[in-house]
Every structure is written in structure tokens, then in C-alpha cells.
Design a protein around this motif. Structure first.
Motif, PDB file in Angstrom:
ATOM      1  N   PHE A   1       0.843  -1.203   0.000  1.00 18.21           N
ATOM      2  CA  PHE A   1       0.000   0.000   0.000  1.00 18.21           C
ATOM      3  C   PHE A   1       0.877   1.251   0.000  1.00 18.21           C
ATOM      4  O   PHE A   1       0.655   2.185  -0.788  1.00 18.21           O
ATOM      5  CB  PHE A   1      -0.920  -0.023   1.223  1.00 18.21           C
ATOM      6  N   ASP A  60     -10.345   1.490  -0.366  1.00 19.71           N
ATOM      7  CA  ASP A  60      -9.275   1.787   0.588  1.00 19.71           C
ATOM      8  C   ASP A  60      -9.401   3.177   1.214  1.00 19.71           C
ATOM      9  O   ASP A  60      -8.648   3.516   2.129  1.00 19.71           O
ATOM     10  CB  ASP A  60      -7.892   1.584  -0.034  1.00 19.71           C
ATOM     11  N   TRP A 114      -5.434  -5.387   1.254  1.00 19.73           N
ATOM     12  CA  TRP A 114      -5.188  -4.466   0.147  1.00 19.73           C
ATOM     13  C   TRP A 114      -4.160  -5.035  -0.833  1.00 19.73           C
ATOM     14  O   TRP A 114      -3.135  -5.605  -0.460  1.00 19.73           O
ATOM     15  CB  TRP A 114      -4.694  -3.117   0.669  1.00 19.73           C
ATOM     16  N   THR A 161     -12.218  -8.184  -0.536  1.00 22.07           N
ATOM     17  CA  THR A 161     -12.129  -6.781  -0.143  1.00 22.07           C
ATOM     18  C   THR A 161     -13.311  -6.394   0.720  1.00 22.07           C
ATOM     19  O   THR A 161     -14.442  -6.718   0.418  1.00 22.07           O
ATOM     20  CB  THR A 161     -12.133  -5.872  -1.394  1.00 22.07           C
TER      21      THR A 161
END
Length: 845
Positions: A55, A294, A307, A542
Motif C-alpha cells: 500500500f 481503501d 489491500w 475486499t
């Protein structure tokens, strides 16, 4: 806000189980000493890991924030999200609630300001109009666990359940504000669940309406999952609106509903003279697409673990499809807002650039930087890269030959394929040779060579030619909130014919609406919800804004608890006309003695039927003395075509009626899961068989029809209304106002309406209704009057009543509760029935 539903099996399971708090994890092994030490000796809780190297590497490279801001950006991302809520601007108690926040809670909570937090415990969001949106300095966890915040927490829960406020993430409130909605607009919310933005849109179109009137616009709220539609219905039913249709379709294939007929049978039903609509197009479209989510890390920290850059790559094509479908359903001159709760430019700027390419000059990305000036936002990116299989890709020429189906040219700033880039580069060289000429001097030739090297370097890092700086990116550390992306689009002319619209007529829709507008990557697969999950990069499940936003509603039933919506399965349709061919008659032996529910066109969904039983309608009009000016004909619908088995009658507004008639004329292309406002409900208590009218007025429909009722309605003094709300049932002889007692006992057996008297008005005075009128539905029995309102509604009305009136000695007088609660046994049945009516509200359409 993005939902990121592709491949999200974990999310759906948690949604069904109504996972209480996303900042909790399963209990570790109590025998593990290391866990106990790391958690301060408490083995029952362990925070999620709030870091992910992939990320950080990804967003540092994309330049989402300046390098000097990176540490602050990450620090805020790792903190829990403050709670936020919005006051319902169309509620009659809007001013009361705002005053209570300003003069009570802002002061009483001052001592509870958390360390390192904002100086104010709660504050209005400066960018939201009229102090209608508020943000708390406390997280949801603190509100639930801190005893000193209990009163404020109970206030939030009660007002949210009643519908006076909506608990919603602050940045989630932004997109509807940029739609520039007016009361007459037709609005489509393409991916609507869990419904907070839909509720916001309904507030806007209802805000300027007066009691007894309805706006000329409507909201069509769509979602592809039936369980999520149930949550959407539960959220929006608190609005008590007749201007809402909830549908269940894939957003990218939302029906166009275009009729070739010049006339409609609606002219025979309704009294309006306006010509019926011939196609379903919208003035405003909210395109809040599924995304990797996110931007919700602060309230869904499990995303840290899950992620992966492939999450956004796998959703890009679907997002383009949904946005293009929204533009094709948008009227010329209309406005569409595209939004996600993702920070990923592949899901944001890349999607906007791609749809602008496809639409040519028919769609403009407009600059709204002057709107909501106090909202801190950042300009959209003009350049970005794509991450795939651990590699950074600057343009489509860098994509491997086996990845061209997963990483498409539209993901890059230029949007050009490798072949197009080569052709473009060659044309530039030819132009330069022509400009320099064959006899150009050496200096010019050298300069041209240097320019060619610069151009080659620029091609390695593409820059979009579209004005993407007009997009908005909201980042968490600017306003202590979540992250969001918003783009506002204006449709100047019909879309090119090959992009989903016919070019001959303004707003005409392509007849091939079921064909995908964009070819999807072959690596994509479809999960059980019908959404696309990319297999590229082995993307993990997710979490999404939908599940986490649903958890904002404290104690709200989950999808499984809600059960099937009443508008979907509440009434067994016994009409053979709506039976699916080939189903055959219900066989008691095969159905275990239960009557099989017959289906309409859409499996599992009861049909919407215009209610035309004149005997019942006239009985209702006569019993309540409903004024003839109230439009009945063509505005009543039910989900059961057998009049003898109709339990609920719903009221629909004029625009909803027009859309419903259009849907009938085109073969019911819309799969409608909820429509209209519950106006009348059949009384099932034993005493109801003696009442002249079998239908009572629903508490949801009472505010709309109240100005038109001339019978079975009385003024009551504040003290008598207070006692009714406190004790639920009172004998006629126990009312303080003797005149009211006589008038009430003289009413006909059945449903009646009690209005709070203002300014010493007598129970015999003509009823006058305005925005401040407080009215409650009651049941007039043989010896007593009983309220037909839920305990929560009674509590709310009682609190508001006490805030509005001076509590003198007369108001503080109390009666023996047991004595006042005594009434006929059949009246207790009515009270219980009234509570059941509202207790099942979560599953009604």
C-alpha cells in the motif's frame, strides 16, 4: 461510495451476521502469554495491523500526497474514524434537533474531548449547508463503550431509528451536494445500498414541500443484491416518501424502459391531463460505483491486510461500464456525479478519462471548485502508473503480451494502445520534418533531435490530455475524515451512437441495453452477487463501504434478520393472471400444506398492482371524511391482486405513477422491490370486525393525508397527549379535558387521529395543519383510546413535546399508571397490533 463487492465473500458473511465492530478481531488463545503482554493483559481484544508495505509503495509512487505530508497522511489513516451524522432537513423536528446539539451536547460533552483530538467534542461540518451535518470527536467504539457518552449515544440511536438523523461518514455526504438537485428532478442512484445517499437525495427533493403535498420529482434507487435492497428499503422507509422506487438490477445493464406507444392506459386511471412519459431518462444520476474501498481504512481496518493493487485493476472495466450506462440514461443538459471511496487513480481518474474519450465532446468534466468553498479538496491527478504482477507500467506498450486482457489501455493516462502510441509518435516526427524542411540548418536539426528525446521521455510517463484537475480527491488528514474521489459531468448532447445511445433523438436509449458497453477482461470471473472479481494478481477479498456503513446503524437488523422484504414476499399473490406459465396450480401435497406463492414476471418478487376496488376506497373516504381534492385514483397500489387478501395499500406520487405505467407498457422491465408509501393497513385485531372501516391509516402515511381528513380527528390538550404517549391506552373518563373526553367517546369505532392542540384550540375547532403539527394515530375502542405508535415513536414524540411546552403543575400531574393502562381487552389487542405493524417496518416496501 465504492462497495468493492467483487469476490467479497467475507464481507457478505459479516453483513449477514451483522458484525458489531470492524475494529475487533476474534479472541486469541488465552494461553498465549505473548498476546496478553502485547494487549496490555487483555486477551479479548487485539487491533488489526495498520500497515501494508505494498500500500505504501503504491501510493508513494502515485503521488497522492506530497512527500512532506506522507507521515501525517499515514498517521491519520491508522486512527479510528470519528462518527458523523446528518440531520434530516425535511423532518418537522429538524430545528429542534439542531438546537439541542448546539445548546446542549456541544456544552455537556466538552469535558470528554479526547487527548490529541479536536478542541470541540462535536461540531457542525463547515462545508455542509445550514449546520445540518455534524461530526463527533469520538469514534464509534468510544460512543459504545464510554459511560459518560451514554446519553449522547442513546440520542443518536433513537433519532437515527426514527429517521430524524442519518449516521453517515462525512465524506459520503459530499457527492449528492454536487448533483444540484431540485424538487422536480428525476434522479437515479445506480448503486444505492445501504441507502444513506439515497436518503439524502430524498431529503433534498422533499425539503420545500408543504404538508399534504409531494414533489414533482422522484428517486430510483437501484442495487444488484436483494439482501442489500432490503437494507436500502429499511434505511429509506424512515423518510416516509411516496416518491421512491427501489429496483434490483445490475447497474451496467439498468433497463432503458423506452415505449414506442404514443398513448398509455394511464389516461384511463389518472385524472392528470399531462401526456404519459414514453422513456425513462433522468435529470440527475449518482454513479457511486463499487470500488476497492481503501478510502474507508479508518472504519474498515481489515482492508490493511487485504489491500492489493490488483483489487482496483480488476474493477476498472466494471466501473467504466456503470458510468457509461449512467450517462446513457442521463438527459441532455443533465448532470452526473461519479464517485468512489478509493484513492486509486486506476479506479478514479482513469475511469473519467476513459468515459470522456468514449463520449467525445458530448460530455464535459465541469469545474465545481467554487461550490462548497469550505470543503477541503485536492485536484485530480493528470498522470499515474499501473501496478501489475509486481511491475510498474507507465503505458500500454509496457504490458506483457499475456496481460493485455487484464491491463487495458484505458487504465493509462493517454488511453492509447501500443499501436496507437507508435502511430502517434510517427505522425509527430513527420510534422517536425515538415516544419524544419529539407534545407533546415544544423542548429534546427539538433534542436529537433533534443525535442524528440524529450518527447520520448514524456511518452514513458504519460500525461492525460483531459482536464482531470477538475476532479476532486479528498484525503483523510485534511479534515479528519475518510478518503473520497468525486467527478462532476455535464451532458451537452446525445452520446455517439456506438457508445450506447441513438444519435437521432435527444436522450434516446440504445435498444441493445443488455449488451456490455465495454469488453471485460477474460481473466475476470463473476461471483454469486453478479459482480466481477479479477483473477489477476490473486486478489484477496475486499471489505467495502457498504458493510461498514451498515454498521453505523447501531443495533440495526442485518440482511438475515431483516428477512425478505414485505414488498417482495409479504403477501401471497393468489391471482392466476400473474402466475408464471408452467408453474401450475399450487399442490398442497407438494408444498407441505402451505399455499405456494405464485410469481409475477420477476421470480421471488410480488407484482405491483394498481388498487381499484371502489367499495374499499369509498369506505375509506367516507369513514375518514377525506377531501375530494386529495388525488386517490391511480395513486393506490398493492402487491396482491386479490382484493380480499390485500393487507397493505401503498400511495404513490404522480411521477412514480407515470414511471409505473411506463413500466407496464414496456413489459415490466423494471424489477421493483419497493414502491410507494404505506398509507392504509387492514386491521386484524378481533375488535376490527365491528369497525365500519377495515383499514387504518398507517403512521408512515399519516403526515401526507392529514390535511385532508375531516372525520375521526380531534384536537387534544398537551397534557392529554402526554398521557397518551406515556400510558399508551387511557379510558375516556380519565382524560383531563372533559370536552375532549366527550368528543373522543363519540367517535366511531376504529382508527382516529389525535392532533396536539396549540394556542388553546378546542377539540371541536376545525383542524389546521402546518409544518409544526404533531399528530398521532389512535384506536377508538368502546371505553378507551389507545395509541397505534411504536414505543420508539412514543418516546421521541414525548421528548419533543416536553421540549416545546412549558411543564406547569397541570402537566406534571400523574395518574395511576395501572388504572390508565386499563382498557378493554380488545383495545390491548389493537395496541399490540399497532406495535406489530411498526415492528415489521424493516421488511416492508
Amino acid at each position: 461510495m465504492g462497495r468493492g463487492r467483487g469476490g467479497s465473500r467475507t464481507q457478505r458473511r459479516h453483513f449477514r451476521q451483522n458484525r458489531e465492530n470492524v475494529w475487533k478481531r476474534t479472541k486469541p488463545d488465552p494461553s498465549s502469554e505473548s498476546n496478553n503482554e502485547n494487549n496490555g493483559g487483555d486477551p479479548s481484544w487485539q487491533p488489526f495491523a495498520t500497515q501494508n508495505p505494498a500500500f505504501e509503495e503504491y501510493y508513494k509512487e502515485q503521488g497522492i500526497v506530497a512527500p512532506e505530508e506522507w507521515d501525517l497522511f499515514m498517521e491519520v489513516l491508522r486512527k479510528p474514524l470519528p462518527a458523523a451524522f446528518r440531520i434530516n432537513s425535511s423532518s418537522q423536528f429538524c430545528s429542534d434537533i439542531r438546537n439541542q446539539l448546539e445548546s446542549d451536547f456541544m456544552i455537556s460533552l466538552q469535558s470528554e474531548v479526547s487527548e490529541g483530538g479536536e478542541p470541540q467534542p462535536i461540531r457542525p461540518l463547515p462545508w455542509y449547508p445550514e449546520n445540518l451535518a455534524w461530526q463527533s470527536n469520538f469514534s464509534r467504539m468510544q460512543l459504545r463503550k464510554n459511560q459518560t457518552l451514554e446519553r449522547f449515544h442513546e440520542f443518536l440511536k433513537l433519532e437515527n431509528e426514527i429517521g430524524n438523523i442519518t449516521r453517515q461518514e462525512a465524506v459520503s455526504m459530499v457527492p449528492p451536494l454536487f448533483l444540484d438537485v431540485r424538487p422536480e428532478h428525476f434522479i437515479l442512484d445506480m448503486c444505492a445500498a445501504p441507502g444513506s445517499k439515497t436518503f439524502q437525495l430524498l431529503e433534498i427533493i422533499h425539503r420545500s414541500t408543504k404538508p399534504g403535498s409531494l414533489p414533482d420529482g422522484l428517486v430510483v434507487a437501484n442495487d444488484l443484491d436483494v439482501q442489500r435492497c432490503n437494507l436500502l428499503i429499511h434505511q429509506t422507509k424512515r423518510m416516509c416518501t411516496a416518491n421512491l422506487i427501489v429496483t434490483n438490477h445490475e447497474a451496467q445493464h439498468f433497463p432503458g424502459c423506452r415505449s414506442n406507444k404514443k398513448c398509455s392506459s394511464g389516461a384511463e386511471i389518472g385524472t392528470e391531463l399531462e401526456p404519459p412519459i414514453s422513456q425513462l431518462v433522468f435529470d440527475r444520476v449518482l454513479c457511486d460505483v463499487p470500488c476497492s474501498g481503501d478510502g474507508t481504512l479508518r472504519k474498515a481496518p481489515d482492508i490493511w491486510r487485504k489491500w492489493h493493487p490488483g483489487n482496483g485493476n480488476g474493477l476498472h472495466a466494471l466501473q467504466v461500464q456503470i458510468a457509461m450506462r449512467g450517462l446513457s440514461l442521463l438527459k441532455v443538459g443533465g448532470r452526473m456525479v461519479y464517485s468512489t471511496c478509493s484513492m486509486n487513480p486506476v479506479e478514479n481518474e482513469a475511469v473519467i478519462a476513459e468515459i470522456l474519450r468514449k463520449c467525445g465532446g458530448s460530455v464535459e468534466l465541469i469545474d465545481v471548485s467554487s461550490e462548497l468553498p469550505q470543503l477541503v479538496r485536492r485536484s485530480g491527478l493528470k498522470k499515474w502508473k499501473v501496478r501489475d504482477k509486481g511491475q510498474w507500467l507507465s503505458s500500454s506498450k509496457d504490458v506483457g503480451k499475456y496481460r493485455t486482457n487484464a491491463i487495458v489501455p484505458g487504465m493509462f493516462p493517454s488511453g492509447r494502445s501500443h499501436a496507437e502510441s507508435v502511430e502517434h509518435s510517427g505522425s509527430m516526427e513527420q510534422e517536425e520534418k515538415h516544419e524544419n524542411g529539407e534545407n533546415g540548418n544544423v542548429e534546427d536539426a539538433l534542436q529537433s533531435s533534443e525535442d524528440a528525446v524529450i518527447s520520448a521521455n514524456e511518452l514513458d510517463e504519460e500525461v492525460s490530455s483531459f482536464p482531470l484537475e477538475r476532479c476532486m480527491r479528498i484525503v483523510p488528514h485534511d479534515q479528519n475524515g475518510g478518503a473520497f474521489f468525486i467527478a462532476v459531468l455535464h451532458k451537452h448532447s446525445p452520446l455517439p451512437a456506438n457508445q450506447g445511445t441513438a444519435n437521432c433523438l435527444e436522450g434516446d436509449l440504445d435498444s441493445t441495453i443488455d449488451e456490455p458497453l465495454v469488453k471485460l477482461p477474460t481473466q475476470d470471473t463473476e461471483d454469486t452477487n453478479g459482480l466481477l472479481a479479477s483473477l489477476a494478481d490473486d486478489t484477496d477479498e475486499t471489505l467495502t463501504e457498504a458493510a461498514s456503513e451498515a454498521e453505523l446503524i447501531e443495533g440495526e437488523p442485518d440482511g438475515a434478520a431483516l428477512g425478505p422484504d414485505a414488498s417482495i414476499t409479504s403477501e401471497s399473490n393468489v391471482s392466476e393472471a400473474t402466475q408464471v406459465p408452467g408453474d401450475g396450480a399450487a399442490d398442497p401435497k407438494k408444498t407441505g400444506g402451505k399455499r405456494k406463492q405464485l410469481q409475477g414476471k420477476w421470480k421471488g418478487v410480488d407484482p405491483v398492482v394498481f388498487f381499484k376496488d371502489e367499495t374499499v376506497i369509498n369506505a375509506i373516504k367516507t369513514f375518514y371524511g377525506i377531501d375530494e381534492s386529495f388525488p386517490f385514483n391511480g395513486h393506490l397500489v398493492t402487491r396482491n391482486s386479490d382484493t380480499n387478501h390485500v393487507k397493505r395499500i401503498y400511495y404513490i406520487s404522480k411521477p412514480v405513477k407515470d414511471v409505473l405505467e411506463l413500466n407496464f407498457s414496456v413489459g415490466e422491465q423494471l424489477k421493483i422491490t419497493s414502491i410507494g408509501l404505506k398509507m392504509f393497513e387492514r386491521q386484524t385485531a378481533s375488535v376490527a370486525s365491528c369497525a365500519p372501516c377495515a383499514f387504518r391509516i398507517s403512521s408512515e402515511g399519516l403526515p401526507l393525508i392529514l390535511p385532508y381528513i375531516t372525520k375521526q380527528i380531534l384536537y387534544a390538550s398537551p397534557v392529554d397527549v402526554k398521557h397518551l404517549l406515556q400510558y399508551k391506552s387511557i379510558k375516556f373518563s380519565d382524560f383531563v379535558d372533559a370536552e375532549f373526553s366527550v368528543k373522543a367517546s363519540g367517535l366511531m369505532l376504529g382508527c382516529c387521529v389525535i392532533v396536539l392542540s396549540k394556542g388553546g384550540k378546542s377539540s371541536s375547532d376545525p383542524i389546521q395543519v402546518d409544518e409544526s403539527t404533531i399528530a398521532i394515530g389512535c384506536w377508538k375502542g368502546r371505553n378507551s383510546l389507545s395509541v397505534m405508535v411504536t414505543a420508539l415513536d412514543c418516546q421521541e414524540l414525548l421528548e419533543r413535546l416536553l421540549m416545546r411546552i412549558e411543564t406547569g403543575n397541570g402537566l406534571l400531574e400523574t395518574k395511576d399508571e395501572a388504572s390508565n393502562a386499563e382498557g378493554d381487552d380488545d383495545m390491548k389487542d389493537v395496541e399490540r397490533n399497532g406495535d406489530e405493524e411498526n415492528a415489521t417496518a424493516a421488511t416492508e416496501g
